[in-house]
Design a protein around this motif. Structure first.
Motif, PDB file in Angstrom:
ATOM      1  N   GLN A  63       3.752  18.495  43.420  1.00 33.76           N
ATOM      2  CA  GLN A  63       4.165  17.565  42.372  1.00 33.76           C
ATOM      3  C   GLN A  63       3.305  17.768  41.129  1.00 33.76           C
ATOM      4  OE1 GLN A  63       3.880  13.925  44.737  1.00 33.76           O
ATOM      5  NE2 GLN A  63       6.117  13.839  44.907  1.00 33.76           N
ATOM      6  N   LEU A  64       2.182  17.131  41.064  1.00 34.77           N
ATOM      7  CA  LEU A  64       1.242  17.322  39.953  1.00 34.77           C
ATOM      8  C   LEU A  64      -0.075  17.838  40.513  1.00 34.77           C
ATOM      9  CD1 LEU A  64       1.827  14.074  37.849  1.00 34.77           C
ATOM     10  CD2 LEU A  64       2.891  16.323  37.545  1.00 34.77           C
ATOM     11  N   ASP A  65      -0.728  18.710  39.738  1.00 37.53           N
ATOM     12  CA  ASP A  65      -2.005  19.237  40.206  1.00 37.53           C
ATOM     13  C   ASP A  65      -3.134  18.279  39.816  1.00 37.53           C
ATOM     14  OD1 ASP A  65      -2.439  19.642  37.497  1.00 37.53           O
ATOM     15  OD2 ASP A  65      -1.860  21.763  37.589  1.00 37.53           O
ATOM     16  N   ARG A  66      -4.336  18.638  40.224  1.00 45.96           N
ATOM     17  CA  ARG A  66      -5.477  17.748  39.986  1.00 45.96           C
ATOM     18  C   ARG A  66      -5.759  17.580  38.495  1.00 45.96           C
ATOM     19  NH1 ARG A  66      -9.781  15.365  42.319  1.00 45.96           N
ATOM     20  NH2 ARG A  66      -8.987  15.902  44.387  1.00 45.96           N
ATOM     21  N   ALA A  67      -5.609  18.639  37.714  1.00 49.92           N
ATOM     22  CA  ALA A  67      -5.888  18.524  36.275  1.00 49.92           C
ATOM     23  C   ALA A  67      -4.942  17.529  35.616  1.00 49.92           C
ATOM     24  CB  ALA A  67      -5.771  19.904  35.623  1.00 49.92           C
ATOM     25  N   GLN A  68      -3.682  17.552  35.982  1.00 53.89           N
ATOM     26  CA  GLN A  68      -2.725  16.609  35.402  1.00 53.89           C
ATOM     27  C   GLN A  68      -3.022  15.185  35.836  1.00 53.89           C
ATOM     28  OE1 GLN A  68       0.709  18.697  36.986  1.00 53.89           O
ATOM     29  NE2 GLN A  68       1.332  19.361  34.921  1.00 53.89           N
ATOM     30  N   LEU A  69      -3.364  14.998  37.108  1.00 51.88           N
ATOM     31  CA  LEU A  69      -3.682  13.654  37.586  1.00 51.88           C
ATOM     32  C   LEU A  69      -4.969  13.127  36.940  1.00 51.88           C
ATOM     33  CD1 LEU A  69      -2.806  14.161  41.350  1.00 51.88           C
ATOM     34  CD2 LEU A  69      -1.529  12.806  39.689  1.00 51.88           C
ATOM     35  N   GLN A  75      -2.856   9.461  47.069  1.00 59.59           N
ATOM     36  CA  GLN A  75      -1.809   9.861  46.121  1.00 59.59           C
ATOM     37  C   GLN A  75      -2.108  11.233  45.526  1.00 59.59           C
ATOM     38  OE1 GLN A  75      -0.728   6.725  43.238  1.00 59.59           O
ATOM     39  NE2 GLN A  75      -1.936   5.318  44.503  1.00 59.59           N
ATOM     40  N   MET A  76      -3.346  11.455  45.151  1.00 60.01           N
ATOM     41  CA  MET A  76      -3.715  12.727  44.549  1.00 60.01           C
ATOM     42  C   MET A  76      -3.579  13.870  45.550  1.00 60.01           C
ATOM     43  SD  MET A  76      -7.005  11.457  42.302  1.00 60.01           S
ATOM     44  CE  MET A  76      -7.158  13.017  41.436  1.00 60.01           C
ATOM     45  N   ALA A  77      -3.982  13.653  46.791  1.00 64.03           N
ATOM     46  CA  ALA A  77      -3.851  14.699  47.806  1.00 64.03           C
ATOM     47  C   ALA A  77      -2.387  15.023  48.075  1.00 64.03           C
ATOM     48  CB  ALA A  77      -4.546  14.260  49.094  1.00 64.03           C
ATOM     49  N   ASN A  78      -1.551  14.020  48.155  1.00 64.44           N
ATOM     50  CA  ASN A  78      -0.130  14.255  48.405  1.00 64.44           C
ATOM     51  C   ASN A  78       0.525  15.001  47.238  1.00 64.44           C
ATOM     52  OD1 ASN A  78       2.386  13.416  50.112  1.00 64.44           O
ATOM     53  ND2 ASN A  78       2.920  12.863  48.021  1.00 64.44           N
ATOM     54  N   SER A  79       0.168  14.635  46.006  1.00 67.88           N
ATOM     55  CA  SER A  79       0.747  15.296  44.844  1.00 67.88           C
ATOM     56  C   SER A  79       0.314  16.755  44.757  1.00 67.88           C
ATOM     57  CB  SER A  79       0.337  14.543  43.574  1.00 67.88           C
ATOM     58  OG  SER A  79       0.832  15.190  42.426  1.00 67.88           O
ATOM     59  N   GLY A 123       8.707  17.886  45.468  1.00 66.48           N
ATOM     60  CA  GLY A 123       7.753  16.984  46.094  1.00 66.48           C
ATOM     61  C   GLY A 123       7.543  17.241  47.562  1.00 66.48           C
ATOM     62  N   THR A 124       8.218  18.246  48.118  1.00 64.30           N
ATOM     63  CA  THR A 124       8.031  18.548  49.536  1.00 64.30           C
ATOM     64  C   THR A 124       7.746  20.033  49.740  1.00 64.30           C
ATOM     65  OG1 THR A 124      10.435  18.799  49.761  1.00 64.30           O
ATOM     66  CG2 THR A 124       9.476  16.649  50.316  1.00 64.30           C
ATOM     67  N   THR A 125       7.295  20.742  48.722  1.00 62.52           N
ATOM     68  CA  THR A 125       6.978  22.159  48.827  1.00 62.52           C
ATOM     69  C   THR A 125       5.472  22.323  48.999  1.00 62.52           C
ATOM     70  OG1 THR A 125       8.821  22.705  47.371  1.00 62.52           O
ATOM     71  CG2 THR A 125       7.143  24.395  47.701  1.00 62.52           C
ATOM     72  N   PRO A 126       5.022  22.912  50.109  1.00 62.74           N
ATOM     73  CA  PRO A 126       3.576  23.081  50.304  1.00 62.74           C
ATOM     74  C   PRO A 126       2.960  23.904  49.179  1.00 62.74           C
ATOM     75  CG  PRO A 126       4.780  23.531  52.331  1.00 62.74           C
ATOM     76  CD  PRO A 126       5.804  23.422  51.244  1.00 62.74           C
ATOM     77  N   THR A 127       1.846  23.421  48.681  1.00 66.67           N
ATOM     78  CA  THR A 127       1.149  24.066  47.567  1.00 66.67           C
ATOM     79  C   THR A 127      -0.327  24.156  47.907  1.00 66.67           C
ATOM     80  OG1 THR A 127       2.740  23.097  46.023  1.00 66.67           O
ATOM     81  CG2 THR A 127       0.724  24.002  45.089  1.00 66.67           C
ATOM     82  N   GLY A 128      -0.902  25.327  47.696  1.00 67.95           N
ATOM     83  CA  GLY A 128      -2.306  25.532  48.022  1.00 67.95           C
ATOM     84  C   GLY A 128      -2.451  26.350  49.289  1.00 67.95           C
ATOM     85  N   ASP A 130       7.569  14.327  33.093  1.00 65.59           N
ATOM     86  CA  ASP A 130       6.963  15.143  32.036  1.00 65.59           C
ATOM     87  C   ASP A 130       6.509  14.284  30.863  1.00 65.59           C
ATOM     88  OD1 ASP A 130       7.439  17.365  33.573  1.00 65.59           O
ATOM     89  OD2 ASP A 130       9.351  17.846  32.593  1.00 65.59           O
ATOM     90  N   GLU A 131       7.235  13.245  30.530  1.00 67.55           N
ATOM     91  CA  GLU A 131       6.818  12.344  29.458  1.00 67.55           C
ATOM     92  C   GLU A 131       5.511  11.645  29.808  1.00 67.55           C
ATOM     93  OE1 GLU A 131       9.869   9.585  28.575  1.00 67.55           O
ATOM     94  OE2 GLU A 131      11.366  11.118  28.021  1.00 67.55           O
ATOM     95  N   ILE A 132       5.372  11.227  31.049  1.00 63.14           N
ATOM     96  CA  ILE A 132       4.140  10.558  31.472  1.00 63.14           C
ATOM     97  C   ILE A 132       2.962  11.522  31.393  1.00 63.14           C
ATOM     98  CG2 ILE A 132       2.979   9.483  33.444  1.00 63.14           C
ATOM     99  CD1 ILE A 132       5.660   8.307  34.264  1.00 63.14           C
ATOM    100  N   VAL A 133       3.199  12.771  31.764  1.00 66.50           N
ATOM    101  CA  VAL A 133       2.111  13.752  31.715  1.00 66.50           C
ATOM    102  C   VAL A 133       1.685  14.002  30.263  1.00 66.50           C
ATOM    103  CG1 VAL A 133       1.513  16.150  32.215  1.00 66.50           C
ATOM    104  CG2 VAL A 133       2.800  14.813  33.896  1.00 66.50           C
TER     105      VAL A 133
END
Length: 779
Positions: free
Chosen positions: A742-748, A733-737, A498-503, A702-705
């Motif tokens: 954490q989770l990408d846009r498709a999962q959200l 929330q979506m931008a932070n994830s 949850g704290t690893t830069p992505t993108g 993962d269960e929620i996804v």
């Protein structure tokens, strides 16, 4: 020709000194060799001459009150002066009983005295006009001589007719004052880059659109003139600070404008405050104002930690009441600028302890400002605690050294009281800063220069007293985890889930921050190696930079320890980094030693010694390379500090959506969200519970996804009426994830669509800031 004076004439006393006659007709009498000098130093007096020998002596008339000789009277006296070649006056006055005899050429002493008196009278009339310019533009001109006038007659002068008006005094061109505007313009030229930079900044803020931020945050949204303004400001600062003749006020002005451009830009561009943590602290202040006191974990749960370190929040609650505003959100957008300005005074005091070189001091302050990208200047207890931390160090460095404290133990007692107040304010406001302060003071006490354990012992006693009383409930619960983390340096510096830069944008801005901090540290190392004098004299600053490093072994501090260590290292690192950019740096002690051991010779004072330049042009290196380094650091600050604004900025419609939730939520309701990165996340936390499922175990995420609506409905079913269970998914929330891995846009999007299509959830509100659903009672 006048007959020789008889002994009786010589014995007649002269009248008392007095002013010239109002008609300007009488002439100066010969001055005896032993006559006292006058104010103008000529030796001539204005005493009237003795009466003729054939007249009986009469008592001297009492002198009239002194009057000021006008220019007209002086000119008339000069016009009636006798010609030294003929002994005759151009217009001999009418003889009267009181008129003195006319001097002739056979009496050279009398003629010279008369000519000196006329010249002195004429100069006296011109002196008010030419006195100021004569001294300023004729350095070789001297004051009137104090020796008697020479006995030789001056060159003949053409008398002016008595009936004509006196000519005005002629002023030579060299007597005219030079135009002052070139000097004033040269002295005020630093204002030009300042004004240009401010104008470019204002233009940029008026032409920047923040409605659609991408992964680069504010960097890609800023107008190009903003970058041009930063470049102009940095160049103007460098050329101003290098000139020792410039007062420090110009450097201060440049630093203040830098802080405005760095910290106030977001406050002007964004209509709402940044950072979810700032909104959280506003909720804590609102709780203090609502409840009127502190509460424990039995009422507040995990949020009780803020009531156990209430210093910052209590002070802000008092400030809200004092200002008469609704809440701290009315001014917390400007807090980064305020907290950054608060750091300037202790920084200047610390740096001035070791040098008076304004170039080094202000360059270090500039590097500190551009290197402080960590973001702890927002509305938080850390921002105030860090300023107090620097204040304690300033007091210790200036008053507890071997040369500090001119009043002995009595003076140190006063400073110890002040020190205790500052330490107490730190201890009751923040958890980490007292630990950083303790290790720094202990490191200073181990040196010979600061072998006074009073500051360190005072800090330890106050810190332990608070931890064993007010903060004991939190420490009792957190102590097992804290003990396990001691010594585990690898886990403490690891960022974690949850704290690893992505993108692309998040990675680029993250590397910009790393390069900026690494460059400052490398420059500091170069300054330590290169400046041998500073390495010895400013050793305490080197210890201040190194003292926070052991904290890596103490705790991870929520995966933020590496950022906090960098921030506490920065004051000392910035000083030595500035020394690396300024090759000619001397401390106070070095300057004093140089003056004592090698006083400059007269030739050296008259003509400064020039050091021969090497083959490579050294001025180009000494001017342009440091300028490029400063410019690169200043520009790199923007992506490091504002590159994550897509995560930290909450549009007004997102704020309105969350506010609608808390306006209608009954007591003991539950709010389920992906993470806590949304405004008002802790609003009314004393009556509404929160659950952020991305903070849960990875397996449950993962269960929620896999089956979002079913799993979320099951997690929210425990809420009993009349309380309600809400599902909130916002833009923040979506931008932070997405940007933190954490989770990408498709999962959200899948989670959102699953909840929207499930009959277990009912739509409450929706806008471009997010969606709000409530779990139906049947579910």
């Amino acid at each position: 020709m006048r007959p020789p004076a008889t002994p009786r004439e010589r014995s007649v006393p002269e009248p008392a000194p007095g002013p010239e006659a109002t008609d300007g007709s009488h002439r100066a009498a010969p001055t005896p060799p032993d006559a006292p000098e006058t104010a103008d130093g000529t030796g001539a007096t204005s005493d009237p001459a003795p009466r003729a020998a054939q007249e009986p002596p009469t008592p001297a008339a009492s002198p009239e009150p002194p009057t000021t000789v006008s220019r007209k009277q002086a000119a008339k006296a000069a016009a009636t002066s006798p010609d030294p070649t003929t002994g005759r006056s151009p217009q001999p006055p009418t003889a009267t009983a009181t008129q003195p005899p006319t001097a002739t050429a056979s009496d050279p002493v009398t003629a010279a005295s008369q000519e000196s008196a006329a010249t002195a009278s004429e100069e006296a009339s011109v002196r008010p006009v030419r006195a100021a310019t004569a001294r300023a533009h004729h350095p070789t001109a001297r004051e009137p001589s104090t020796t008697p006038a020479p006995t030789t007659a001056p060159a003949p002068t053409t008398p002016e007719p008595s009936g004509s008006a006196p000519e005005p005094p002629v002023t030579d061109l060299s007597d005219l004052a030079p135009a002052a505007w070139p000097a004033r313009a040269a002295a005020a030229w630093p204002a030009l880059p300042l004004l240009v930079a401010l104008a470019l900044w204002v233009y940029a803020t008026r032409h920047t659109d923040v409605s659609a931020l991408d992964d680069f945050g504010l960097v890609s949204a800023l107008h190009p003139t903003f970058w041009a303004g930063l470049a102009v400001l940095t160049a103007g600062f460098w050329f101003t600070v290098r000139d020792r003749r410039r007062p420090g006020a110009w450097s201060l002005a440049y630093v203040l404008v830098l802080l405005v451009m760095e910290r106030a830009t977001q406050a002007l561009l964004y209509p709402t405050p940044l950072y979810a943590w700032a909104w959280k602290h506003d909720a804590v202040i609102d709780h203090l104002l609502t409840s009127g006191g502190l509460q424990g974990a039995d009422r507040l749960g995990d949020m009780a930690v803020y009531d156990q370190w209430p210093g910052f929040f209590a002070a802000q609650a008092a400030l809200v009441r004092l200002l008469g505003v609704d809440n701290a959100a009315m001014y917390m957008a400007w807090w980064p600028l305020v907290s950054s300005v608060l750091l300037l005074l202790p920084l200047l005091l610390i740096y001035r302890t070791f040098t008076e070189d304004r170039r080094l001091i202000w360059t270090a302050v500039w590097l500190f400002c551009v290197g402080n990208w960590v973001g702890q200047d927002y509305f938080s207890p850390q921002s105030v605690a860090f300023a107090l931390h620097l204040g304690v160090l300033a007091v210790v460095l200036r008053r507890y050294g071997r040369s500090g404290g001119p009043h002995g133990r009595q003076g140190q007692a006063v400073w110890t009281v002040l020190l205790s107040v500052l330490v107490t304010a730190i201890v009751v406001s923040h958890q980490l800063t007292p630990g950083m302060l303790v290790v720094t003071l202990v490191a200073l006490a181990l040196t010979r220069r600061y072998r006074d354990w009073v500051p360190a012992v005072t800090t330890v006693v106050i810190f332990l007293a608070w931890c064993l009383t007010a903060a004991l409930p939190f420490l009792s619960a957190a102590m097992p985890d804290m003990i396990r983390s001691i010594g585990d340096i690898g886990a403490n510096v690891e960022t974690g889930y949850g704290t690893t830069p992505t993108g692309t944008g998040a990675v680029a801005t993250s590397w910009a921050a790393r390069l900026l901090s690494g460059s400052v540290l490398l420059l500091a190392l170069a300054g330590v190696v290169r400046q041998r004098v500073l390495r010895h004299r400013a050793l305490p600053l080197l210890l201040i930079a190194a003292a926070p490093l052991p904290m890596f072994a103490a705790s991870s501090y929520g995966s933020e320890m590496i950022f906090r260590v960098l921030m506490f290292m920065l004051p000392g690192a910035a000083f030595f980094a500035a020394a690396a950019l300024l090759p000619k740096v001397r401390t106070l002690a070095a300057d004093a030693a140089a003056r004592d051991t090698a006083p400059p010779s007269p030739a050296t004072r008259a003509r400064p010694r020039r050091v021969p330049l090497p083959a490579l042009p050294r001025p180009r290196y000494g001017v342009w390379v440091p300028l490029l380094v400063l410019l690169a650091g200043t520009l790199a600050f923007v992506p490091s500090y504002s590159g994550k604004d897509r995560v930290n900025y909450f549009p007004p419609r997102e704020v309105a959506l969350v506010q609608q939730l808390f306006d209608q939520a009954p007591d003991d309701s539950l709010v389920v969200a992906a993470n806590r990165n949304y405004p008002l996340a802790y609003e009314q936390y004393w009556r509404v519970d929160h659950y952020w499922f991305l903070d849960d175990d990875r397996r449950h995420v993962d269960e929620i996804v896999r089956d979002p609506a079913t799993v979320l409905a099951r997690d929210m079913a425990a809420v009993e009426p009349p309380a309600r269970a809400y599902f909130l998914l916002t833009r923040g929330q979506m931008a932070n994830s997405e940007m933190n891995g954490q989770l990408d846009r498709a999962q959200l999007d899948r989670i959102r669509e699953s909840v929207a299509s499930s009959p277990a959830f009912e739509l409450v509100a929706e806008n471009d800031g997010g969606v709000l659903y409530v779990l139906t009672p049947a579910s």
